[in-house]
Every structure is written in structure tokens, then in C-alpha cells.
Design a protein around this motif. Structure first.
Motif: not given
Ligand code: 0L1
Ligand code: MG
Length: 262
Positions: A58, A85, A88, A90, A139
Motif C-alpha cells: 500500500v 493491503n 489495512i 478501515e 499505525e
């Protein structure tokens, strides 16, 4: 370092990530003299294997970007790794601590560039001119090593503890803010656990992107337009526990949050 050793060390770290279990750091006994350059070779192998499995990068992330952390580790350079990816989360979604080993969270300022940046010699001003927008981010870091105990080469080989990223949707052009004095609070269940400001990241998060471009140039790579870049923690990282509601609020840069399942 021969290819066999690179493969062995990449397998060692990747298995720990897959099996969600702590491992003794590489430099304890497995390969005590691991250098920074060798550690990046292990990281490259790890990245290659993830890509071969069908995962996608990403964007890049920077680590060890605070003076305090650099002094603690007795180094002068930050480090980089990659967010994939499958990491990730949301905004507003819920994660489970069972999907990690011993996860921690840290608030960051993310950048997206409008054009590629290629070092050497990239400055913070070049970064700000090339930036499309900045955004708030959280993060999740999850060192695969026991008790987050590692040397700099160990953590580089472990893809800089990358494990999760929540990208906020509040976007600002960099000239709308003074990034060094953008403040942040990190709250868990409504209680502030840590606070900081943009200056905690190498004086200004734009410096972090510049350092990334200059480091990547050593292997002929650039920072690519359109990729979200995590520039480094604005505060110390805080351990995640089941039932946590994690929220970072920024001065002038909105907020970003997620949940941890009970
Ligand atoms: O994103 C980070 O700053 C993490 C870098 C590695 C250090 C750590 O795991 O605490
Ligand atoms: Mg980080």
C-alpha cells in the motif's frame, strides 16, 4: 550474506508473523553480527515473498523517527518498511488482539505525493511542494520479537514491526497547516494516554519523507506519487487491549479512530 542465510532469516520472521508468536531476536544467537545493509536484504526477501503470495504494497512507512528513540537505540538514521493491503483497517472498524502478538498503536501524519520524489538530495521543501495532501493515521505495530526487544538490524529485518494501519479521511493540503506544530492526543476509551506534535518526527514529518526518498535512492528506488506514506509516531506507542476504543485527535487535521473487539 549468502542467499541461503537471507532466506533462513526471512522465513524465521515470516513464520512468527503468520503463527502470531514471539521469537527471540535474530541477533541473540541466530545471526549476532547482522548489519543494517544485511537486514534490508532480509526485509527485501520478506517483501518479495509477500508479493509472490499475492499481497500488495500500500505504501512505505518510516520508523525510529523521534530523537528520543534514536538516542535510545544509539543511531542517527530512521528506518523504513512497508504496509501491505492485508494490514489495512478501515476507519471506525474493529480489530481483534488475537490477530496480533502484542499490538501497540501510535498516531502518525500520513502524506500522499502528487509526483514521484527521487533522491539523493531531497529536502523537506521538495516534499512539501510535491505533496498532494496530508492525513491523520494510526499505525498498529507488532514486533515479532519478545517484549519488543530488538536491535536496529533486527527491527529492519522484521519490516519495522508493521502490522496495521488506519488511514483517516480528513485530508489537508500541507500549506494549510504548520506540520511541526500540529498537536495530537491519543486516547483510549476517552482517556488521554499520550500526546505529541509533528515536530516529534525528525523536526517535521516532511523531513521523514525526504529521508525516505534519500534512503530509497541508494537502491535506485523512489517515493511514488499516490501511495500513502506513514512518517513515524508522534507519541510513544500504547499497548492495545480487548475492548479499547482508540482515537487520535489532531489540531487542524481531524481525527481517526478504531475499536478493539472485547
Ligand atoms: O513505526 C515505528 O516507528 C515502529 C518502528 C519499530 C520500532 C517499534 O516496533 O517500536
Ligand atoms: Mg510507526
Amino acid at each position: 550474506m549468502d542467499k541461503h542465510t537471507i532466506d533462513e532469516l526471512a522465513t524465521y520472521v515470516l513464520q512468527a508473523e503468520r503463527e502470531k508468536r514471539e521469537i527471540v531476536k535474530i541477533t541473540d544467537t541466530l545471526y549476532p553480527n547482522l548489519t543494517i545493509d544485511e537486514a534490508y536484504l532480509v526485509q527485501e526477501e520478506l517483501v518479495t515473498r509477500k508479493l509472490a503470495e499475492g499481497l500488495q504494497i500500500v505504501g512505505p512507512k518510516m520508523g525510529i523517527t523521534s530523537e528520543a528513540k534514536m538516542k535510545q537505540m544509539n543511531v542517527t538514521d530512521p528506518i523504513y518498511g512497508y504496509v501491505f493491503n492485508n494490514m489495512i483497517v478501515e476507519e471506525g472498524a474493529a480489530v481483534s488482539v488475537e490477530d496480533y502478538i502484542h499490538p501497540k498503536v501510535e498516531p502518525e501524519i500520513g502524506f500522499v505525493l502528487a509526483r514521484d520524489l527521487e533522491g539523493p538530495g531531497v529536502t523537506a521543501l521538495d516534499v512539501l511542494r510535491a505533496t498532494d495532501y496530508v492525513f491523520p493515521a494510526l499505525e498498529i505495530i507488532d514486533s515479532r520479537y519478545e517484549n519488543f526487544n530488538f536491535t536496529l538490524p533486527d527491527v529492519i529485518a522484521d519490516n519495522t514491526s508493521a502490522a496495521g494501519a488506519v488511514f483517516g479521511t480528513y485530508l489537508r493540503r500541507p500549506d494549510e497547516l504548520e506540520l511541526d506544530v500540529v498537536g495530537v492526543t491519543l486516547s483510549i476509551n476517552g482517556e488521554i494516554q499520550a500526546l505529541g506534535a509533528g515536530a516529534a518526527v525528525l523536526g517535521n514529518p516532511a523531513n521523514s519523507v525526504a529521508r525516505l526518498a534519500n534512503m530509497l535512492s541508494k537502491k535506485g528506488e523512489k517515493v511514488k506519487a499516490g501511495q500513502p506514506i506513514l512518517t513515524g509516531g508522534l507519541t510513544a506507542a500504547v499497548r492495545l487491549e480487548p475492548g479499547d476504543y482508540v482515537q487520535a485527535k489532531y489540531g487542524g487535521l481531524g481525527e481517526v479512530s478504531f475499536f478493539v473487539k472485547a
